[in-house]
Design an enzyme around this catalytic site. Structure first.
Site, PDB file in Angstrom:
ATOM      1  CB  ALA A   1       1.356   0.394   6.586  1.00 46.77           C
TER       2      ALA A   1
ATOM      3  NE  ARG B   1      10.008   5.976   8.800  1.00 50.03           N
ATOM      4  CZ  ARG B   1       9.030   5.825   7.906  1.00 50.03           C
ATOM      5  NH1 ARG B   1       9.098   4.825   7.024  1.00 50.03           N
ATOM      6  NH2 ARG B   1       8.010   6.651   7.869  1.00 50.03           N
TER       7      ARG B   1
ATOM      8  CG  ASN C   1       8.207  -2.118   0.624  1.00 49.49           C
ATOM      9  OD1 ASN C   1       7.653  -2.211   1.722  1.00 49.49           O
ATOM     10  ND2 ASN C   1       8.765  -0.991   0.197  1.00 49.49           N
TER      11      ASN C   1
ATOM     12  N   PRO D   1       0.801  -1.227   0.000  1.00 45.93           N
ATOM     13  CG  PRO D   1      -0.059  -1.065   2.153  1.00 45.93           C
ATOM     14  CD  PRO D   1       0.584  -2.036   1.205  1.00 45.93           C
ATOM     15  CG  ASN D   2      -0.215   4.367   1.293  1.00 43.07           C
ATOM     16  OD1 ASN D   2      -1.168   4.944   0.765  1.00 43.07           O
ATOM     17  ND2 ASN D   2      -0.299   3.821   2.492  1.00 43.07           N
TER      18      ASN D   2
ATOM     19  NE  ARG E   1       4.025   6.689   1.773  1.00 43.33           N
ATOM     20  CZ  ARG E   1       4.185   5.452   2.214  1.00 43.33           C
ATOM     21  NH1 ARG E   1       4.660   4.518   1.398  1.00 43.33           N
ATOM     22  NH2 ARG E   1       3.885   5.143   3.444  1.00 43.33           N
TER      23      ARG E   1
ATOM     24  CG  HIS F   1      10.834  -2.442   4.827  1.00 40.23           C
ATOM     25  ND1 HIS F   1       9.468  -2.404   4.673  1.00 40.23           N
ATOM     26  CD2 HIS F   1      11.110  -3.588   5.484  1.00 40.23           C
ATOM     27  CE1 HIS F   1       8.946  -3.483   5.225  1.00 40.23           C
ATOM     28  NE2 HIS F   1       9.920  -4.222   5.721  1.00 40.23           N
TER      29      HIS F   1
ATOM     30  CE1 TYR G   1       8.840   5.015   3.220  1.00 38.64           C
ATOM     31  CE2 TYR G   1       7.307   6.860   3.156  1.00 38.64           C
ATOM     32  CZ  TYR G   1       7.758   5.689   3.758  1.00 38.64           C
ATOM     33  OH  TYR G   1       7.132   5.210   4.875  1.00 38.64           O
TER      34      TYR G   1
HETATM   35  C1  DQA Z   1       8.051   0.976   4.067  1.00 36.22           C
HETATM   36  C2  DQA Z   1       8.105   1.213   5.589  1.00 36.22           C
HETATM   37  C3  DQA Z   1       6.741   1.052   6.219  1.00 36.22           C
HETATM   38  O1  DQA Z   1       6.817   1.294   7.612  1.00 36.22           O
HETATM   39  C4  DQA Z   1       5.775   2.046   5.611  1.00 36.22           C
HETATM   40  O2  DQA Z   1       4.481   1.858   6.138  1.00 36.22           O
HETATM   41  C5  DQA Z   1       5.747   1.997   4.125  1.00 36.22           C
HETATM   42  C6  DQA Z   1       7.019   1.861   3.411  1.00 36.22           C
HETATM   43  C7  DQA Z   1       9.399   1.270   3.381  1.00 36.22           C
HETATM   44  O3  DQA Z   1       9.579   0.837   2.249  1.00 36.22           O
HETATM   45  O4  DQA Z   1      10.253   1.952   3.972  1.00 36.22           O
HETATM   46  O5  DQA Z   1       4.712   2.150   3.497  1.00 36.22           O
HETATM   47  O6  DQA Z   1       7.733  -0.394   3.832  1.00 36.22           O
END
Ligand code: DQA
Length: 149
Positions: free
Chosen positions: A77, A107, A74, A10-11, A18, A100, A23
């Protein structure tokens, strides 16, 4: 030739815009292109999928048993919340490497635990897009040694 399913959770479709301070500026397309290029050098094949839905990721893992030799994942979350995704990885018995972009251990505390690590061969985090490339190298090497062709 070994085939690897790359799963972006996700995301990660928002990469590039983002939180670039966390990132980076590379988009998902950039990362997939770099993976495909490295895959050619390593003589493996990658197929990349992105999903924002936990159930869809579970189904992608199930479907992969018919054509993939391994998973590079990956889970975003869901890494910190999902039991269904590690259950699926364990259920299909495909070797998986967890990656990741950010160093999840540097973090917020809620990111320090990964439910996936237990069912993965290993984990790489903190190197931005390079985490994926390092993960692919590790997985290709693992496959070559564990399942020589
Ligand atoms: C992530 C780290 C996760 O904690 C976060 O929710 C992400 C990206 C990373 O690639 O650093 O969405 O997986």
């Amino acid at each position: 030739m070994h085939t690897i399913l790359v799963i972006h959770g996700p995301n990660l479709n928002l990469l590039g815009t983002r939180e670039p301070e966390i990132y980076g500026s590379a988009t998902l397309e950039d990362i997939n292109a770099r993976l495909a290029q490295l895959a050619r050098e390593l003589r493996v094949e990658t197929r990349a999928r992105q999903s924002n839905s936990e159930g869809e990721i579970v189904s992608l893992i199930h479907d992969a048993t018919t054509w993939a030799d391994a998973l590079l994942i990956n889970a975003g979350a869901y890494t910190h919340t999902s039991i269904a995704i590690p259950d699926a990885i364990q259920g299909v018995r495909l070797p998986a490497v967890e990656v990741h972009l950010s160093n999840i251990y540097a973090r917020e505390a809620f990111r320090h635990h990964s439910h996936l690590s237990r069912v993965c061969v290993g984990q790489i985090c903190g190197f931005g897009p390079n985490s994926y490339l390092l993960g692919l190298r590790a997985l290709a090497d693992f496959l070559a040694h564990t399942y020589p062709e």
